[in-house]
Design an enzyme around this catalytic site. Sequence first.
Site, PDB file in Angstrom:
ATOM      1  N   LYS A 169      33.100  40.069  31.459  1.00  0.00           N
ATOM      2  CA  LYS A 169      34.288  40.918  31.532  1.00  0.00           C
ATOM      3  C   LYS A 169      35.517  40.181  30.987  1.00  0.00           C
ATOM      4  O   LYS A 169      35.661  38.991  31.236  1.00  0.00           O
ATOM      5  CB  LYS A 169      34.508  41.263  33.017  1.00  0.00           C
ATOM      6  CG  LYS A 169      35.619  42.241  33.277  1.00  0.00           C
ATOM      7  CD  LYS A 169      35.820  42.444  34.772  1.00  0.00           C
ATOM      8  CE  LYS A 169      36.617  41.303  35.385  1.00  0.00           C
ATOM      9  NZ  LYS A 169      37.116  41.563  36.743  1.00  0.00           N
ATOM     10  N   LYS A 182      41.953  37.575  32.762  1.00  0.00           N
ATOM     11  CA  LYS A 182      43.081  36.693  32.465  1.00  0.00           C
ATOM     12  C   LYS A 182      42.825  35.276  32.958  1.00  0.00           C
ATOM     13  O   LYS A 182      43.519  34.342  32.562  1.00  0.00           O
ATOM     14  CB  LYS A 182      44.385  37.260  33.026  1.00  0.00           C
ATOM     15  CG  LYS A 182      44.368  37.591  34.492  1.00  0.00           C
ATOM     16  CD  LYS A 182      45.550  38.477  34.870  1.00  0.00           C
ATOM     17  CE  LYS A 182      45.281  39.194  36.173  1.00  0.00           C
ATOM     18  NZ  LYS A 182      46.017  40.407  36.368  1.00  0.00           N
ATOM     19  N   LYS A 241      34.138  35.177  43.479  1.00  0.00           N
ATOM     20  CA  LYS A 241      35.358  34.402  43.712  1.00  0.00           C
ATOM     21  C   LYS A 241      35.096  33.215  44.619  1.00  0.00           C
ATOM     22  O   LYS A 241      35.727  32.173  44.469  1.00  0.00           O
ATOM     23  CB  LYS A 241      36.462  35.295  44.301  1.00  0.00           C
ATOM     24  CG  LYS A 241      37.117  36.169  43.250  1.00  0.00           C
ATOM     25  CD  LYS A 241      38.535  36.551  43.643  1.00  0.00           C
ATOM     26  CE  LYS A 241      39.220  37.314  42.537  1.00  0.00           C
ATOM     27  NZ  LYS A 241      40.495  37.892  42.920  1.00  0.00           N
TER      28      LYS A 241
HETATM   29  P1  TYM Z   1      43.138  43.651  39.149  1.00  0.00           P
HETATM   30  O1  TYM Z   1      44.549  43.200  39.334  1.00  0.00           O
HETATM   31  O2  TYM Z   1      42.089  42.612  38.956  1.00  0.00           O
HETATM   32  O3  TYM Z   1      43.054  44.636  37.913  1.00  0.00           O
HETATM   33  C1  TYM Z   1      43.899  45.769  37.782  1.00  0.00           C
HETATM   34  C2  TYM Z   1      43.111  46.919  37.182  1.00  0.00           C
HETATM   35  O4  TYM Z   1      42.567  46.551  35.905  1.00  0.00           O
HETATM   36  C3  TYM Z   1      41.166  46.845  35.879  1.00  0.00           C
HETATM   37  N1  TYM Z   1      40.494  45.858  35.023  1.00  0.00           N
HETATM   38  C4  TYM Z   1      39.724  46.158  33.960  1.00  0.00           C
HETATM   39  N2  TYM Z   1      39.370  47.332  33.416  1.00  0.00           N
HETATM   40  C5  TYM Z   1      38.583  47.298  32.336  1.00  0.00           C
HETATM   41  N3  TYM Z   1      38.124  46.143  31.755  1.00  0.00           N
HETATM   42  C6  TYM Z   1      38.457  44.935  32.259  1.00  0.00           C
HETATM   43  N4  TYM Z   1      38.022  43.825  31.689  1.00  0.00           N
HETATM   44  C7  TYM Z   1      39.300  44.911  33.430  1.00  0.00           C
HETATM   45  N5  TYM Z   1      39.811  43.914  34.187  1.00  0.00           N
HETATM   46  C8  TYM Z   1      40.537  44.504  35.158  1.00  0.00           C
HETATM   47  C9  TYM Z   1      40.719  46.751  37.313  1.00  0.00           C
HETATM   48  O5  TYM Z   1      39.537  47.475  37.545  1.00  0.00           O
HETATM   49  C10 TYM Z   1      41.917  47.332  38.057  1.00  0.00           C
HETATM   50  O6  TYM Z   1      41.829  48.744  38.098  1.00  0.00           O
HETATM   51  N6  TYM Z   1      41.666  44.778  43.780  1.00  0.00           N
HETATM   52  C11 TYM Z   1      42.415  45.247  42.638  1.00  0.00           C
HETATM   53  C12 TYM Z   1      43.849  45.586  42.950  1.00  0.00           C
HETATM   54  C13 TYM Z   1      44.032  46.571  44.065  1.00  0.00           C
HETATM   55  C14 TYM Z   1      43.804  47.964  43.999  1.00  0.00           C
HETATM   56  C15 TYM Z   1      44.137  48.480  45.288  1.00  0.00           C
HETATM   57  C16 TYM Z   1      43.351  48.825  42.995  1.00  0.00           C
HETATM   58  C17 TYM Z   1      44.473  46.283  45.311  1.00  0.00           C
HETATM   59  N7  TYM Z   1      44.534  47.425  46.063  1.00  0.00           N
HETATM   60  C18 TYM Z   1      44.028  49.821  45.587  1.00  0.00           C
HETATM   61  C19 TYM Z   1      43.251  50.187  43.313  1.00  0.00           C
HETATM   62  C20 TYM Z   1      43.569  50.667  44.591  1.00  0.00           C
HETATM   63  C21 TYM Z   1      42.415  44.176  41.576  1.00  0.00           C
HETATM   64  O7  TYM Z   1      42.229  43.024  41.855  1.00  0.00           O
HETATM   65  O8  TYM Z   1      42.723  44.630  40.335  1.00  0.00           O
END
Ligand code: TYM
Length: 336
Positions: A203, A206, A121
């Site tokens: 990966k 969005k 990032k």
């Molecule tokens: P975020 O918002 O980027 O994504 C949400 C969830 O989707 C999963 N994910 C994927 N899984 C499979 N293939 C993909 N291409 C893919 N892209 C995203 C992510 O692994 C995630 O589970 N930091 C986290 C949000 C967060 C969080 C937490 C998660 C904040 N606090 C506490 C768990 C526990 C995030 O940015 O997810």
Amino acid sequence: MEVVLEQPIKKKIIFSGIQPTGVPTLGNYIGALRNWNSLQDEFNCVYSIVNMHAITVRQNAADLRRQTLEAYALILACGIDPQKSTAFIQSHVRAHAELAWALSCFTQFGELSRMTQFKDKSAKNADNINAGLFTYPVLMAADILLYQTDLVPIGADQKQHLELARDVATRFNGVYGNVFKIPEGYIPTTGARVMSLADPTKKMSKSDENANGFISILDKPETIVKKFKRAVTDSDAEIRYAEGKDGINNLMSIYSVMTGADYAAIEREFEGKGYGYFKEQVGNCVAEHLSPIREKHALLLNDKAYLEKCYTEGAQKAEHFAERTLQKVYKKLGFL
Ligand code: TYM
């Protein structure tokens, strides 16, 4: 007659979060959201729209507000039942920011420097490498640890952050006794890393500049099928799960999750069939699966009062629990 009261079995606790930046993708759905839904009966689930995480990258206030509500409606549309689970918006529960500060004093600079997502990032946002971007995993650790979480359903990309949360919790417990439960990851065996349709070595995200690379959960059926038809594959013509066939492997894993068929069954089903036909079938089944979610999402967004009631009650439930952990931490730290 003696009355024996049945002891309620204490359900294990689940916590997970999703950022309200843009419409979630098929990757978010397959890697996380669909599991959030299926875990609700067996576990005590707490799910959050993590808007505080979103501001590590510059956001437009009006867009963030709208996207937060849309993301909240989306998790309900994906099947999260606000009666059964606790569904809330992160900034409504102040304990998250407060615990994050305490935990940041138990997190090493070196540990945070090794986070691959920080490196990625900061390369993408070279003009805004802010301290929040760096300490983001500490806030995530606070999210998880506040609820004495047992299991965290996430995609593979969040594994390193979860490990940091475990390390910080273990360190804190080492000094102050058993304050935090040490959480485990719940990462699906298939679909933990859904890849871009345009470049299957990357990966699905969005924020991809190429809109053909990702499927948004709210894409219309015809758009979904069109994007799958364009998916990048290989020059071999066999539908087979094998090393080096990233595009086909990705499509097979998506089809497997959507239909429940394993790879051997998919290979049999499409034996002798061309890539064009396979891609269209994968597109059709994803479109069919996501259609009811898109429809429910539109209905929910028409009822803002209902959404407000759900997230307000969700925050009250979350706060009750989070505050207990925070007070315990403050006491251990010696705050008068
Ligand atoms: P975020 O918002 O980027 O994504 C949400 C969830 O989707 C999963 N994910 C994927 N899984 C499979 N293939 C993909 N291409 C893919 N892209 C995203 C992510 O692994 C995630 O589970 N930091 C986290 C949000 C967060 C969080 C937490 C998660 C904040 N606090 C506490 C768990 C526990 C995030 O940015 O997810």
